[in-house]
Design a protein around this motif. Structure first.
Motif, PDB file in Angstrom:
ATOM      1  N   ASN A 154     -46.456 -52.626  19.132  1.00 60.33           N
ATOM      2  CA  ASN A 154     -45.359 -52.861  20.090  1.00 60.33           C
ATOM      3  C   ASN A 154     -45.881 -53.232  21.477  1.00 60.33           C
ATOM      4  O   ASN A 154     -45.218 -52.979  22.486  1.00 60.33           O
ATOM      5  CB  ASN A 154     -44.435 -51.638  20.191  1.00 60.33           C
ATOM      6  CG  ASN A 154     -43.809 -51.267  18.864  1.00 60.33           C
ATOM      7  OD1 ASN A 154     -43.393 -52.145  18.101  1.00 60.33           O
ATOM      8  ND2 ASN A 154     -43.734 -49.992  18.577  1.00 60.33           N
TER       9      ASN A 154
ATOM     10  N   ASP B  76     -45.908 -56.040  22.718  1.00 59.06           N
ATOM     11  CA  ASP B  76     -45.014 -57.036  23.320  1.00 59.06           C
ATOM     12  C   ASP B  76     -43.978 -56.403  24.227  1.00 59.06           C
ATOM     13  O   ASP B  76     -43.391 -57.083  25.074  1.00 59.06           O
ATOM     14  CB  ASP B  76     -44.321 -57.875  22.236  1.00 59.06           C
ATOM     15  CG  ASP B  76     -43.495 -57.036  21.279  1.00 59.06           C
ATOM     16  OD1 ASP B  76     -43.773 -55.829  21.124  1.00 59.06           O
ATOM     17  OD2 ASP B  76     -42.556 -57.588  20.663  1.00 59.06           O
ATOM     18  N   HIS B  77     -43.742 -55.089  24.105  1.00 59.11           N
ATOM     19  CA  HIS B  77     -42.796 -54.393  24.982  1.00 59.11           C
ATOM     20  C   HIS B  77     -43.468 -53.826  26.226  1.00 59.11           C
ATOM     21  O   HIS B  77     -42.835 -53.111  27.002  1.00 59.11           O
ATOM     22  CB  HIS B  77     -42.094 -53.269  24.220  1.00 59.11           C
ATOM     23  CG  HIS B  77     -41.002 -53.744  23.323  1.00 59.11           C
ATOM     24  ND1 HIS B  77     -41.248 -54.367  22.119  1.00 59.11           N
ATOM     25  CD2 HIS B  77     -39.654 -53.713  23.455  1.00 59.11           C
ATOM     26  CE1 HIS B  77     -40.105 -54.680  21.555  1.00 59.11           C
ATOM     27  NE2 HIS B  77     -39.129 -54.304  22.342  1.00 59.11           N
TER      28      HIS B  77
ATOM     29  N   GLY C  69     -45.573 -58.265  17.226  1.00 62.54           N
ATOM     30  CA  GLY C  69     -45.544 -57.510  18.474  1.00 62.54           C
ATOM     31  C   GLY C  69     -46.793 -56.696  18.754  1.00 62.54           C
ATOM     32  O   GLY C  69     -46.853 -55.988  19.762  1.00 62.54           O
TER      33      GLY C  69
ATOM     34  N   VAL D  15     -40.842 -47.319  21.090  1.00 65.72           N
ATOM     35  CA  VAL D  15     -39.736 -48.251  21.331  1.00 65.72           C
ATOM     36  C   VAL D  15     -38.449 -47.624  20.808  1.00 65.72           C
ATOM     37  O   VAL D  15     -38.382 -47.227  19.641  1.00 65.72           O
ATOM     38  CB  VAL D  15     -39.967 -49.606  20.633  1.00 65.72           C
ATOM     39  CG1 VAL D  15     -38.762 -50.515  20.816  1.00 65.72           C
ATOM     40  CG2 VAL D  15     -41.217 -50.281  21.173  1.00 65.72           C
TER      41      VAL D  15
ATOM     42  N   ARG E 255     -34.599 -47.972  19.679  1.00 64.64           N
ATOM     43  CA  ARG E 255     -33.740 -49.024  19.140  1.00 64.64           C
ATOM     44  C   ARG E 255     -32.314 -48.498  19.023  1.00 64.64           C
ATOM     45  O   ARG E 255     -32.092 -47.398  18.529  1.00 64.64           O
ATOM     46  CB  ARG E 255     -34.254 -49.496  17.779  1.00 64.64           C
ATOM     47  CG  ARG E 255     -35.702 -49.961  17.818  1.00 64.64           C
ATOM     48  CD  ARG E 255     -36.192 -50.416  16.455  1.00 64.64           C
ATOM     49  NE  ARG E 255     -37.624 -50.676  16.476  1.00 64.64           N
ATOM     50  CZ  ARG E 255     -38.185 -51.808  16.871  1.00 64.64           C
ATOM     51  NH1 ARG E 255     -37.389 -52.798  17.278  1.00 64.64           N
ATOM     52  NH2 ARG E 255     -39.487 -51.969  16.867  1.00 64.64           N
TER      53      ARG E 255
ATOM     54  N   TYR F 113     -37.998 -52.580  30.077  1.00 63.54           N
ATOM     55  CA  TYR F 113     -38.117 -53.859  29.385  1.00 63.54           C
ATOM     56  C   TYR F 113     -37.329 -53.761  28.090  1.00 63.54           C
ATOM     57  O   TYR F 113     -37.434 -52.782  27.357  1.00 63.54           O
ATOM     58  CB  TYR F 113     -39.584 -54.156  29.093  1.00 63.54           C
ATOM     59  CG  TYR F 113     -39.807 -55.431  28.337  1.00 63.54           C
ATOM     60  CD1 TYR F 113     -39.798 -56.654  28.983  1.00 63.54           C
ATOM     61  CD2 TYR F 113     -40.021 -55.414  26.966  1.00 63.54           C
ATOM     62  CE1 TYR F 113     -40.009 -57.824  28.288  1.00 63.54           C
ATOM     63  CE2 TYR F 113     -40.242 -56.580  26.264  1.00 63.54           C
ATOM     64  CZ  TYR F 113     -40.231 -57.781  26.937  1.00 63.54           C
ATOM     65  OH  TYR F 113     -40.437 -58.942  26.242  1.00 63.54           O
TER      66      TYR F 113
ATOM     67  N   THR G 290     -35.316 -55.920  24.614  1.00 63.17           N
ATOM     68  CA  THR G 290     -35.057 -57.068  23.757  1.00 63.17           C
ATOM     69  C   THR G 290     -33.638 -56.949  23.239  1.00 63.17           C
ATOM     70  O   THR G 290     -33.230 -55.878  22.771  1.00 63.17           O
ATOM     71  CB  THR G 290     -36.037 -57.111  22.567  1.00 63.17           C
ATOM     72  OG1 THR G 290     -37.368 -57.221  23.051  1.00 63.17           O
ATOM     73  CG2 THR G 290     -35.734 -58.294  21.660  1.00 63.17           C
TER      74      THR G 290
ATOM     75  N   LYS H 188     -35.520 -61.616  25.626  1.00 65.54           N
ATOM     76  CA  LYS H 188     -36.233 -60.491  26.216  1.00 65.54           C
ATOM     77  C   LYS H 188     -36.070 -60.555  27.727  1.00 65.54           C
ATOM     78  O   LYS H 188     -36.069 -61.635  28.302  1.00 65.54           O
ATOM     79  CB  LYS H 188     -37.711 -60.525  25.840  1.00 65.54           C
ATOM     80  CG  LYS H 188     -37.962 -60.467  24.341  1.00 65.54           C
ATOM     81  CD  LYS H 188     -39.433 -60.580  24.017  1.00 65.54           C
ATOM     82  CE  LYS H 188     -39.655 -60.547  22.507  1.00 65.54           C
ATOM     83  NZ  LYS H 188     -41.094 -60.635  22.163  1.00 65.54           N
TER      84      LYS H 188
ATOM     85  N   HIS I 201     -36.272 -58.041  31.686  1.00 68.52           N
ATOM     86  CA  HIS I 201     -36.769 -56.879  32.418  1.00 68.52           C
ATOM     87  C   HIS I 201     -35.713 -56.442  33.406  1.00 68.52           C
ATOM     88  O   HIS I 201     -35.262 -57.222  34.239  1.00 68.52           O
ATOM     89  CB  HIS I 201     -38.071 -57.250  33.153  1.00 68.52           C
ATOM     90  CG  HIS I 201     -38.650 -56.127  33.951  1.00 68.52           C
ATOM     91  ND1 HIS I 201     -39.269 -56.317  35.159  1.00 68.52           N
ATOM     92  CD2 HIS I 201     -38.699 -54.789  33.713  1.00 68.52           C
ATOM     93  CE1 HIS I 201     -39.676 -55.160  35.634  1.00 68.52           C
ATOM     94  NE2 HIS I 201     -39.343 -54.221  34.773  1.00 68.52           N
TER      95      HIS I 201
ATOM     96  N   SER J  89     -32.781 -53.407  21.214  1.00 70.21           N
ATOM     97  CA  SER J  89     -34.036 -52.685  21.001  1.00 70.21           C
ATOM     98  C   SER J  89     -34.699 -52.454  22.340  1.00 70.21           C
ATOM     99  O   SER J  89     -34.688 -53.340  23.176  1.00 70.21           O
ATOM    100  CB  SER J  89     -34.964 -53.500  20.095  1.00 70.21           C
ATOM    101  OG  SER J  89     -34.336 -53.769  18.860  1.00 70.21           O
ATOM    102  N   ARG J  90     -35.287 -51.303  22.493  1.00 67.97           N
ATOM    103  CA  ARG J  90     -36.078 -51.009  23.698  1.00 67.97           C
ATOM    104  C   ARG J  90     -37.465 -50.634  23.299  1.00 67.97           C
ATOM    105  O   ARG J  90     -37.645 -49.875  22.383  1.00 67.97           O
ATOM    106  CB  ARG J  90     -35.432 -49.886  24.471  1.00 67.97           C
ATOM    107  CG  ARG J  90     -36.299 -49.400  25.643  1.00 67.97           C
ATOM    108  CD  ARG J  90     -35.715 -48.201  26.309  1.00 67.97           C
ATOM    109  NE  ARG J  90     -36.676 -47.669  27.246  1.00 67.97           N
ATOM    110  CZ  ARG J  90     -36.558 -46.507  27.856  1.00 67.97           C
ATOM    111  NH1 ARG J  90     -35.516 -45.752  27.654  1.00 67.97           N
ATOM    112  NH2 ARG J  90     -37.481 -46.067  28.682  1.00 67.97           N
TER     113      ARG J  90
END
Length: 277
Positions: free
Chosen positions: A20, A22-23, A129, A158, A160, A222, A224, A243, A245, A276-277
């Motif tokens: 993850n 990418d988060h 990710g 993350v 969700r 951040y 998605t 995505k 911020h 999703s977070r």
């Protein structure tokens, strides 16, 4: 790009998978790998450090820990890499003859740009990710009598959340007759996010649904957002993902989905945002 080593001598290498990752953009805080001890290098203790956001760059370091055994200073060569899903090297940089005292680190402030990692070449750097990094070390003086490799993993948490709205034929027709008629919903947990749905005319006079996200929290976060238009049987007609911020400067975000009325009205419709977070 093939990996280029700074030595053909035996080495110790650690491959670090960060799930993850990418988060993590635009997170400025450091991510530390699990601690590892290299018995073949005087039983010294180390960890890797990555900063996902450092003035537009991803920074990557190797650090010797303060509570470390072994000599006061140990001189090593090392190579840092970001790997693709097939194990090939996407980005690498080398350093030679670095003298590591206890609590000392070396690496690269500008190892890779955030733009290439999180945007331009995201598919290569962050498959599913996840980021895969590797550090290989050699003794500058003396030998390691065999090659040793190990694997470490870090999972970025993350959260969700998902919600489902059903809009029947009559309700949809009534919604169309009202200008900026909106629906709201809020998650009753620590995310506490409101969503506003707005039906509008877009390019080519097409009807579009816009989702406006309004967070009711002060922290930087951040997220998605994935939105899907579904027919009454549950088949996805259209799906989009974006995505963004949230911070003090950007309190709301809006993303649009094109609603193809001619496909939905005869069957009824279901709209499902997946957050999703």
């Amino acid at each position: 790009m093939a990996s280029k080593s700074i030595s053909r001598r035996n080495a110790f290498s650690i491959t670090w998978i960060i799930e993850n990752f990418d988060h993590c953009w635009p997170r400025e805080k450091a991510i530390h790998s699990p601690t590892f001890v290299v018995a073949l290098m005087e039983s010294t203790k180390w960890h890797l450090v990555i900063y996902p956001w450092n003035n537009g760059y991803v920074s990557f370091y190797i650090a010797r820990l303060a509570d470390c055994e072994g000599p006061e200073n140990i001189e090593v060569n090392f190579q840092l890499e970001f790997l693709s899903s097939d194990g090939s090297t996407l980005k690498f940089k080398n350093r030679e003859n670095c003298s590591f005292s206890k609590d000392k680190s070396f690496g690269m402030d500008e190892f890779a740009t955030t733009k290439e990692v999180f945007e331009i070449n995201e598919h290569d750097f962050l498959p599913h990710g996840n980021l895969t990094a590797r550090c290989t070390t050699w003794k500058s003086i003396g030998e390691i009598y065999k090659n040793v490799a190990c694997l470490a993993r870090t999972i970025i948490g993350v959260k969700r959340r998902s919600a489902l709205w059903e809009i029947d034929h009559d309700s949809f027709k009534e919604w169309k007759t009202k200008n900026h008629n909106q629906m709201k919903s809020a998650f009753e947990d620590d995310i506490n996010l409101s969503m506003i749905f707005d039906l509008r005319k877009g390019l080519g006079n097409r009807e579009e649904i816009y989702i406006e996200l309004v967070p009711n929290f002060s922290d930087s976060i951040y997220m998605t957002c994935k939105g899907s238009l579904m027919d009454a049987t549950g088949n996805i007609i259209e799906c989009k993902e974006t995505k963004f911020h949230f911070n003090d400067m950007f309190k709301t975000r809006r993303t649009g989905l094109v609603l193809r009325v001619e496909s939905l009205l005869p069957k009824g419709s279901v709209f499902e945002p997946d957050l999703s977070r």
